[in-house]
Design a protein around this motif. Structure first.
Motif, PDB file in Angstrom:
ATOM      1  N   THR A   1      13.806 102.236  39.258  1.00  0.00           N
ATOM      2  CA  THR A   1      13.393 103.112  38.170  1.00  0.00           C
ATOM      3  C   THR A   1      14.461 104.145  37.886  1.00  0.00           C
ATOM      4  O   THR A   1      15.242 104.506  38.761  1.00  0.00           O
ATOM      5  CB  THR A   1      12.082 103.832  38.529  1.00  0.00           C
ATOM      6  OG1 THR A   1      12.312 104.675  39.660  1.00  0.00           O
ATOM      7  CG2 THR A   1      10.988 102.827  38.846  1.00  0.00           C
ATOM      8  N   GLU A   2      14.468 104.621  36.650  1.00  0.00           N
ATOM      9  CA  GLU A   2      15.500 105.577  36.264  1.00  0.00           C
ATOM     10  C   GLU A   2      15.403 106.847  37.087  1.00  0.00           C
ATOM     11  O   GLU A   2      16.411 107.428  37.467  1.00  0.00           O
ATOM     12  CB  GLU A   2      15.379 105.901  34.774  1.00  0.00           C
ATOM     13  CG  GLU A   2      16.455 106.869  34.293  1.00  0.00           C
ATOM     14  CD  GLU A   2      16.408 107.060  32.798  1.00  0.00           C
ATOM     15  OE1 GLU A   2      16.841 108.123  32.333  1.00  0.00           O
ATOM     16  OE2 GLU A   2      15.948 106.146  32.092  1.00  0.00           O
TER      17      GLU A   2
ATOM     18  N   TYR B   1      22.281 100.484  30.083  1.00  0.00           N
ATOM     19  CA  TYR B   1      22.074 101.718  29.319  1.00  0.00           C
ATOM     20  C   TYR B   1      21.419 102.786  30.192  1.00  0.00           C
ATOM     21  O   TYR B   1      21.811 103.956  30.186  1.00  0.00           O
ATOM     22  CB  TYR B   1      21.211 101.434  28.097  1.00  0.00           C
ATOM     23  CG  TYR B   1      20.794 102.674  27.338  1.00  0.00           C
ATOM     24  CD1 TYR B   1      21.716 103.404  26.599  1.00  0.00           C
ATOM     25  CD2 TYR B   1      19.468 103.122  27.391  1.00  0.00           C
ATOM     26  CE1 TYR B   1      21.338 104.555  25.918  1.00  0.00           C
ATOM     27  CE2 TYR B   1      19.081 104.265  26.714  1.00  0.00           C
ATOM     28  CZ  TYR B   1      20.017 104.976  25.984  1.00  0.00           C
ATOM     29  OH  TYR B   1      19.642 106.114  25.319  1.00  0.00           O
ATOM     30  N   GLN B   2      20.422 102.373  30.957  1.00  0.00           N
ATOM     31  CA  GLN B   2      19.735 103.299  31.860  1.00  0.00           C
ATOM     32  C   GLN B   2      20.728 103.886  32.859  1.00  0.00           C
ATOM     33  O   GLN B   2      20.690 105.083  33.161  1.00  0.00           O
ATOM     34  CB  GLN B   2      18.632 102.554  32.594  1.00  0.00           C
ATOM     35  CG  GLN B   2      17.936 103.344  33.695  1.00  0.00           C
ATOM     36  CD  GLN B   2      16.952 102.491  34.471  1.00  0.00           C
ATOM     37  OE1 GLN B   2      16.166 101.759  33.896  1.00  0.00           O
ATOM     38  NE2 GLN B   2      17.009 102.564  35.793  1.00  0.00           N
TER      39      GLN B   2
ATOM     40  N   SER C   1      20.480  99.979  24.305  1.00  0.00           N
ATOM     41  CA  SER C   1      19.047 100.234  24.506  1.00  0.00           C
ATOM     42  C   SER C   1      18.159  99.433  23.561  1.00  0.00           C
ATOM     43  O   SER C   1      16.930  99.541  23.636  1.00  0.00           O
ATOM     44  CB  SER C   1      18.763 101.726  24.318  1.00  0.00           C
ATOM     45  OG  SER C   1      19.083 102.127  22.984  1.00  0.00           O
TER      46      SER C   1
ATOM     47  N   ARG D   1      22.780 106.649  31.369  1.00  0.00           N
ATOM     48  CA  ARG D   1      22.003 107.882  31.250  1.00  0.00           C
ATOM     49  C   ARG D   1      21.916 108.608  32.590  1.00  0.00           C
ATOM     50  O   ARG D   1      22.069 109.830  32.666  1.00  0.00           O
ATOM     51  CB  ARG D   1      20.599 107.571  30.742  1.00  0.00           C
ATOM     52  CG  ARG D   1      20.518 107.203  29.274  1.00  0.00           C
ATOM     53  CD  ARG D   1      19.075 107.061  28.829  1.00  0.00           C
ATOM     54  NE  ARG D   1      18.298 108.270  29.114  1.00  0.00           N
ATOM     55  CZ  ARG D   1      16.984 108.360  28.907  1.00  0.00           C
ATOM     56  NH1 ARG D   1      16.315 107.318  28.439  1.00  0.00           N
ATOM     57  NH2 ARG D   1      16.339 109.477  29.187  1.00  0.00           N
ATOM     58  N   VAL D   2      21.660 107.846  33.651  1.00  0.00           N
ATOM     59  CA  VAL D   2      21.530 108.445  34.975  1.00  0.00           C
ATOM     60  C   VAL D   2      22.853 109.072  35.411  1.00  0.00           C
ATOM     61  O   VAL D   2      22.889 110.194  35.926  1.00  0.00           O
ATOM     62  CB  VAL D   2      21.067 107.391  36.007  1.00  0.00           C
ATOM     63  CG1 VAL D   2      21.161 107.943  37.428  1.00  0.00           C
ATOM     64  CG2 VAL D   2      19.645 106.952  35.707  1.00  0.00           C
TER      65      VAL D   2
ATOM     66  N   ARG E   1      19.802  96.619  28.955  1.00  0.00           N
ATOM     67  CA  ARG E   1      19.003  97.841  28.963  1.00  0.00           C
ATOM     68  C   ARG E   1      19.122  98.568  30.304  1.00  0.00           C
ATOM     69  O   ARG E   1      19.103  99.799  30.368  1.00  0.00           O
ATOM     70  CB  ARG E   1      17.535  97.514  28.651  1.00  0.00           C
ATOM     71  CG  ARG E   1      17.344  96.905  27.259  1.00  0.00           C
ATOM     72  CD  ARG E   1      15.887  96.921  26.826  1.00  0.00           C
ATOM     73  NE  ARG E   1      15.020  96.160  27.705  1.00  0.00           N
ATOM     74  CZ  ARG E   1      14.822  94.850  27.626  1.00  0.00           C
ATOM     75  NH1 ARG E   1      15.456  94.147  26.685  1.00  0.00           N
ATOM     76  NH2 ARG E   1      14.003  94.235  28.443  1.00  0.00           N
ATOM     77  N   GLU E   2      19.247  97.800  31.393  1.00  0.00           N
ATOM     78  CA  GLU E   2      19.491  98.411  32.694  1.00  0.00           C
ATOM     79  C   GLU E   2      20.843  99.122  32.717  1.00  0.00           C
ATOM     80  O   GLU E   2      20.989 100.188  33.334  1.00  0.00           O
ATOM     81  CB  GLU E   2      19.437  97.348  33.793  1.00  0.00           C
ATOM     82  CG  GLU E   2      18.040  96.787  34.028  1.00  0.00           C
ATOM     83  CD  GLU E   2      18.041  95.630  35.000  1.00  0.00           C
ATOM     84  OE1 GLU E   2      16.947  95.242  35.456  1.00  0.00           O
ATOM     85  OE2 GLU E   2      19.136  95.082  35.291  1.00  0.00           O
TER      86      GLU E   2
ATOM     87  N   ALA F   1      24.062 103.912  39.866  1.00  0.00           N
ATOM     88  CA  ALA F   1      24.368 103.972  38.437  1.00  0.00           C
ATOM     89  C   ALA F   1      25.836 103.635  38.189  1.00  0.00           C
ATOM     90  O   ALA F   1      26.173 102.846  37.292  1.00  0.00           O
ATOM     91  CB  ALA F   1      24.049 105.355  37.887  1.00  0.00           C
TER      92      ALA F   1
END
Length: 570
Positions: free
Chosen positions: A226-227, A267-268, A255, A271-272, A264-265, A235
């Motif tokens: 999870t993010e 992209y996550q 995303s 962000r992290v 998408r992972e 990350a």
């Protein structure tokens, strides 16, 4: 026979594509022919992003097809230089032009010409496409040019100071002590690459953010999905492992819900990683504004530089910029994570495996380490007192990088043709030609390195000061590390000229610190397979290193899990 008009559309498009490729090949070929240099025509642009994903698989398929091997399968894939070494240049000359439908690529194996290119940084720039990946979080020392680069270089160079090197040394000893405890507790290990990545990541975390973490082995890590629970290290690993979609599509586009889950992972993960940098940046800024005493690490130095920029904007207008913007802080933090983490981790894994094939070299560096650290525990050792007295360990670092340079730095003639002296003649290199110093050839050509140029021999980097008549009879010659010359050197492991790698000393200190932690009290060997003796096992491992090391994002062992190693106390 009637043809559906719907079939004509793809047929026409395919024919148009083929004609366009042929036209661009002809244009580029004519430009290359004017140089008088040897030319190799390749059907696919070496820098095409889609080709970077498919090149190795297609080249392997063509080799197995009736077409077999040829120019295409020899040169038109990433990492061909490692397999070929200096042989193409020995056959065709020190400068070879690859003509493709996209751009022309000049492969160079001429130390003087490469040095000239590095010195003329206004004439030969970094190709923008080669630095796109490094611009993800903001401009930085690796992607800027001209006065902007000078500003970034000045700030980052001062940030990577001797105090940071002391922190790197300390973290390297701590991490390698945990690493050898983990490795020696097992009958054998196959996680050398995964574990050196963890070591390098933790060293980077300590030196950049001032945060220390205990070492955990590959089978001790608990993956998070999870993010909210994704770590800085996870990350960063995701970003580095899946960088090509990131470059092709950009951060924001990853995303989109219709894209694959892996995108998408990714992209996550961006962000992290951004959140981790932001938290460290904001925390450092608030602490400085309170005049708190802060530890000297890379982030605090960059935050300090950003506050200079903020202060300038508040009191003047039109003044030249001296500090860094917040975005530039993030850009530089990422580029140092990128270069300092993956490149060093990959080199460490290769270096350890190379040493596993040479028990004599393990004894050689262990003798130096134990002599230097007599009566001192490794964890209590000082960078300033110990590192300069370990020339053999530093020689192992240089020899590993010589044979397996993590990344080659490309240059470009840009919008204007540039003259270049090659041997006894001067050649006009056409505009928009990408120039690639062939590190693998430069670092192994017998002209520069002798008949044993392909062998792992760290002693080539050591010189001796002979004893004098007044020296005690038991005295041995004093050993010194033979530093490469700054100009016209065939060794460009950390690039060259003014734009040489600013993190070179960081990487060297980390590598040597890990060698101290591992080889002071332990030795390593490849585990023999059924029917093998130790000599056969060492030969097999050396063959694996030579044939199974190639390019992904950087140069690395492609299947390091096949290297089964055993660590024992001396």
């Amino acid at each position: 026979m009637a043809y559906s008009p719907f079939l004509l559309v793809p047929l026409t498009a395919s024919l148009g594509t083929v004609l366009l490729i042929l036209y661009r090949l002809l244009v580029n070929y004519n430009a290359a022919r004017g140089t008088g240099l040897p030319i190799i025509v390749l059907p696919v642009d070496c820098g095409n992003p889609l080709w970077l994903i498919l090149d190795r698989k297609i080249a392997q398929w063509v080799r197995r097809s009736p077409v077999g091997s040829g120019t295409f399968t020899r040169f038109n894939w990433r990492g061909w230089e490692i397999w070929d070494r200096y042989h193409a240049h020995q056959e065709l000359g020190d400068a070879i032009l690859f003509v493709t439908p996209g751009k022309n690529y000049l492969q160079l194996c001429d130390a003087e010409a490469v040095s000239d290119i590095f010195q003329r940084r206004a004439d030969f720039l970094r190709p923008p496409e080669s630095t796109e990946m490094l611009n993800i979080f903001g401009p930085n020392v690796g992607t800027t040019d001209g006065t902007q680069w000078q500003r970034h270089r000045k700030i980052t160079a001062s940030s990577l100071n001797e105090q940071v090197n002391q922190r790197v040394w300390m973290e390297s000893i701590i991490q390698s002590t945990g690493l050898i405890h983990y490795w020696s507790s097992k009958p054998s290990i196959t996680s050398v690459a995964a574990d050196t990545r963890t070591v390098s990541l933790h060293v980077m975390s300590g030196a950049i953010f001032g945060k220390s973490y205990p070492f955990r082995g590959a089978d001790e890590e608990v993956p998070t999905t999870t993010e909210s629970s994704l770590s800085y290290g996870e990350a960063l690993k995701t970003i580095l492992d899946r960088c090509i979609p990131l470059v092709v599509l950009g951060r924001k586009n990853l995303s989109k819900p219709w894209l694959p889950k892996s995108f998408r992972e990714l992209y996550q993960a961006t962000r992290v990683f951004q959140d981790h940098m932001t938290q460290a940046y904001e925390g450092g800024k608030k602490a400085m504004m309170r005049d708190d005493k802060l530890e000297n690490n890379l982030m605090t130095s960059l935050v300090r530089a950003s506050l200079v920029d903020t202060d300038q904007k508040g009191r003047t207008t039109g003044s030249h910029q001296e500090g860094l913007t917040e975005e530039e802080v993030y850009g530089n933090v990422f580029v140092f994570n990128f270069a300092g983490h993956d490149a060093t981790a990959n080199s460490l894994a290769i270096g350890i495996c190379l040493l596993a094939t040479r028990p004599d070299l393990q004894d050689w560096i262990a003798e130096e380490i134990n002599t230097t650290l007599t009566g001192v525990e490794s964890k209590h050792s000082s960078y300033g007192a110990v590192f300069p007295r370990l020339p053999r360990c530093l020689a192992v670092v240089y020899e590993t990088v010589r044979l397996y340079t993590a990344v080659a730095i490309a240059k470009s003639t840009g919008s204007s043709p540039q003259s270049l002296k090659l041997g006894d003649k001067t050649v006009l290199i056409p505009r928009n030609t990408v120039i690639i110093p062939n590190y693998s050839a430069l670092h192994t050509h017998p002209r520069y390195w002798g008949d044993d140029s392909l062998e792992f021999e760290p002693s080539r980097w050591i010189t001796h000061t002979p004893t004098t008549d007044r020296s005690p009879p038991s005295s041995r010659p004093v050993e010194h590390f033979k530093e490469p010359t700054t100009r016209n050197s065939p060794f460009v492991g950390w690039s060259g000229g003014a734009r040489s790698c600013p993190g070179r000393k960081f990487a060297q200190v980390e590598f040597v610190g890990v060698l101290v932690g591992l080889f002071r009290d332990f030795r390593v060997r490849p585990v023999p397979f059924k029917g093998e003796d130790e000599g056969m096992a060492r030969t097999r491992l050396l063959h694996q290193i030579r044939t199974d090391t190639g390019m992904r994002l950087l140069l690395q062992m492609l299947h390091p899990e096949r290297a089964m190693l055993e660590w024992k106390k001396r």
